[in-house]
Design a protein around this motif. Structure first.
Motif, PDB file in Angstrom:
ATOM      1  N   THR A  71       0.129  95.036 -32.528  1.00 23.09           N
ATOM      2  CA  THR A  71       1.153  94.864 -31.492  1.00 23.09           C
ATOM      3  C   THR A  71       2.108  96.060 -31.461  1.00 23.09           C
ATOM      4  O   THR A  71       2.670  96.361 -30.408  1.00 23.09           O
ATOM      5  CB  THR A  71       1.955  93.553 -31.703  1.00 23.09           C
ATOM      6  N   ASP A  72       2.267  96.756 -32.581  1.00 23.67           N
ATOM      7  CA  ASP A  72       3.091  97.969 -32.598  1.00 23.67           C
ATOM      8  C   ASP A  72       2.396  99.118 -31.865  1.00 23.67           C
ATOM      9  O   ASP A  72       3.059  99.974 -31.281  1.00 23.67           O
ATOM     10  CB  ASP A  72       3.413  98.393 -34.039  1.00 23.67           C
ATOM     11  N   VAL A  73       1.070  99.131 -31.907  1.00 24.62           N
ATOM     12  CA  VAL A  73       0.322 100.151 -31.160  1.00 24.62           C
ATOM     13  C   VAL A  73       0.500  99.896 -29.664  1.00 24.62           C
ATOM     14  O   VAL A  73       0.713 100.826 -28.888  1.00 24.62           O
ATOM     15  CB  VAL A  73      -1.175 100.171 -31.563  1.00 24.62           C
ATOM     16  N   TYR A  74       0.449  98.627 -29.255  1.00 29.64           N
ATOM     17  CA  TYR A  74       0.711  98.305 -27.843  1.00 29.64           C
ATOM     18  C   TYR A  74       2.130  98.721 -27.456  1.00 29.64           C
ATOM     19  O   TYR A  74       2.360  99.219 -26.358  1.00 29.64           O
ATOM     20  CB  TYR A  74       0.518  96.808 -27.572  1.00 29.64           C
ATOM     21  N   GLY A 131      -5.051  75.206 -28.670  1.00 28.75           N
ATOM     22  CA  GLY A 131      -4.028  75.844 -29.494  1.00 28.75           C
ATOM     23  C   GLY A 131      -3.518  77.128 -28.854  1.00 28.75           C
ATOM     24  O   GLY A 131      -4.282  77.872 -28.246  1.00 28.75           O
ATOM     25  N   THR A 132      -2.215  77.353 -28.960  1.00 31.72           N
ATOM     26  CA  THR A 132      -1.631  78.595 -28.445  1.00 31.72           C
ATOM     27  C   THR A 132      -0.670  79.170 -29.483  1.00 31.72           C
ATOM     28  O   THR A 132      -0.086  78.433 -30.283  1.00 31.72           O
ATOM     29  CB  THR A 132      -0.840  78.368 -27.130  1.00 31.72           C
ATOM     30  N   LEU A 133      -0.519  80.478 -29.454  1.00 29.37           N
ATOM     31  CA  LEU A 133       0.416  81.182 -30.327  1.00 29.37           C
ATOM     32  C   LEU A 133       1.216  82.149 -29.481  1.00 29.37           C
ATOM     33  O   LEU A 133       0.657  82.796 -28.594  1.00 29.37           O
ATOM     34  CB  LEU A 133      -0.330  82.001 -31.381  1.00 29.37           C
ATOM     35  N   ARG A 134       2.483  82.269 -29.781  1.00 32.81           N
ATOM     36  CA  ARG A 134       3.301  83.292 -29.124  1.00 32.81           C
ATOM     37  C   ARG A 134       3.562  84.380 -30.163  1.00 32.81           C
ATOM     38  O   ARG A 134       4.174  84.129 -31.190  1.00 32.81           O
ATOM     39  CB  ARG A 134       4.598  82.682 -28.626  1.00 32.81           C
ATOM     40  N   VAL A 135       3.062  85.570 -29.879  1.00 32.30           N
ATOM     41  CA  VAL A 135       3.160  86.689 -30.820  1.00 32.30           C
ATOM     42  C   VAL A 135       3.664  87.909 -30.066  1.00 32.30           C
ATOM     43  O   VAL A 135       3.199  88.194 -28.970  1.00 32.30           O
ATOM     44  CB  VAL A 135       1.763  86.999 -31.430  1.00 32.30           C
ATOM     45  N   ARG A 147       4.029  80.418 -37.734  1.00 28.73           N
ATOM     46  CA  ARG A 147       3.371  80.028 -36.488  1.00 28.73           C
ATOM     47  C   ARG A 147       1.858  79.883 -36.647  1.00 28.73           C
ATOM     48  O   ARG A 147       1.237  79.066 -35.979  1.00 28.73           O
ATOM     49  CB  ARG A 147       3.666  81.042 -35.379  1.00 28.73           C
ATOM     50  N   ILE A 148       1.260  80.679 -37.515  1.00 30.35           N
ATOM     51  CA  ILE A 148      -0.202  80.636 -37.650  1.00 30.35           C
ATOM     52  C   ILE A 148      -0.659  79.677 -38.744  1.00 30.35           C
ATOM     53  O   ILE A 148      -1.857  79.503 -38.954  1.00 30.35           O
ATOM     54  CB  ILE A 148      -0.798  82.047 -37.898  1.00 30.35           C
ATOM     55  N   ALA A 149       0.279  79.028 -39.433  1.00 30.13           N
ATOM     56  CA  ALA A 149      -0.074  78.157 -40.561  1.00 30.13           C
ATOM     57  C   ALA A 149      -1.049  77.051 -40.167  1.00 30.13           C
ATOM     58  O   ALA A 149      -1.885  76.643 -40.966  1.00 30.13           O
ATOM     59  CB  ALA A 149       1.190  77.560 -41.174  1.00 30.13           C
TER      60      ALA A 149
END
Length: 196
Positions: A71-74, A131-135, A147-149
């Motif tokens: 995500t840092d590369v993005y 399932g959804t994740l906000r990252v 969040r990913i647990a």
């Protein structure tokens, strides 16, 4: 390596490979003008900007070590788009779109090298069942891991990158982020463009 404030800096091998692969993919991309080429500084600039983003997050969250994520590369896309010129087809897509495609493709290639033969079904099924994740790139490592647990098998997949589940949170968060981006690159899970 250490940051000026004493924090350790770790750049995982898979992250170095992603950054190098972005430049390699850019040199073969038909949407990029071959006459002007791709700057030799692209991977250096990309990694510097990704590290800067990781350092900012670590400073705000009090994290040690500082570990960059995909995500840092993005987040470093503005530094990438200044290192190449587009052909007409690339202009239609836009520099940001071309850069996103390059990163996604690079992550897919590196993911295959590291996790190509690994069973990812449990993680994919979690998303398939709704399932959804906000990252995003500002999310502290501890919060990302919270969040990913509930995503069965995700930490185990990160373990295939040599990351221990009880190791430093920033290291595990980077590996988990790479796995999620790799699954997205292989179209096994999807992601919205709001960086979610």
């Amino acid at each position: 390596d250490r940051h000026a404030d004493g924090r350790r800096i770790e750049v995982p091998e898979y992250m170095r490979e992603v950054v190098e692969e972005v430049a390699f993919q850019a040199r073969g991309e038909r949407k990029i003008d071959k006459r002007s080429g791709v700057s030799q500084r692209m991977p250096i600039t990309c990694l510097e900007n990704a590290m800067s983003n990781a350092e900012r997050r670590a400073l705000l969250a009090g994290e040690d070590p500082v570990v960059p994520r995909v995500t840092d590369v993005y987040a470093a896309i503005p530094s990438l788009t200044g290192k190449f010129e587009l052909e007409y087809e690339g202009e239609l897509k836009g520099a940001d779109g071309v850069a996103r495609d390059l990163i996604r493709s690079a992550v897919g290639t590196v993911f295959t090298e590291h996790l190509g033969g690994v069973d990812t079904r449990r993680v994919v099924e979690w998303f398939d069942l709704g399932g959804t994740l906000r990252v995003d790139d500002a999310l502290p490592a501890a919060e990302l891991l919270d969040r990913i647990a509930s995503v069965q098998g995700l930490v185990e997949l990160a373990g295939h990158l040599g990351v221990k589940p009880d190791g430093p949170a920033p290291r595990l968060a980077s590996a988990v982020d790479f796995v999620l981006e790799g699954l997205n690159a292989h179209k096994k899970i999807s992601r919205s463009d709001e960086r979610g």
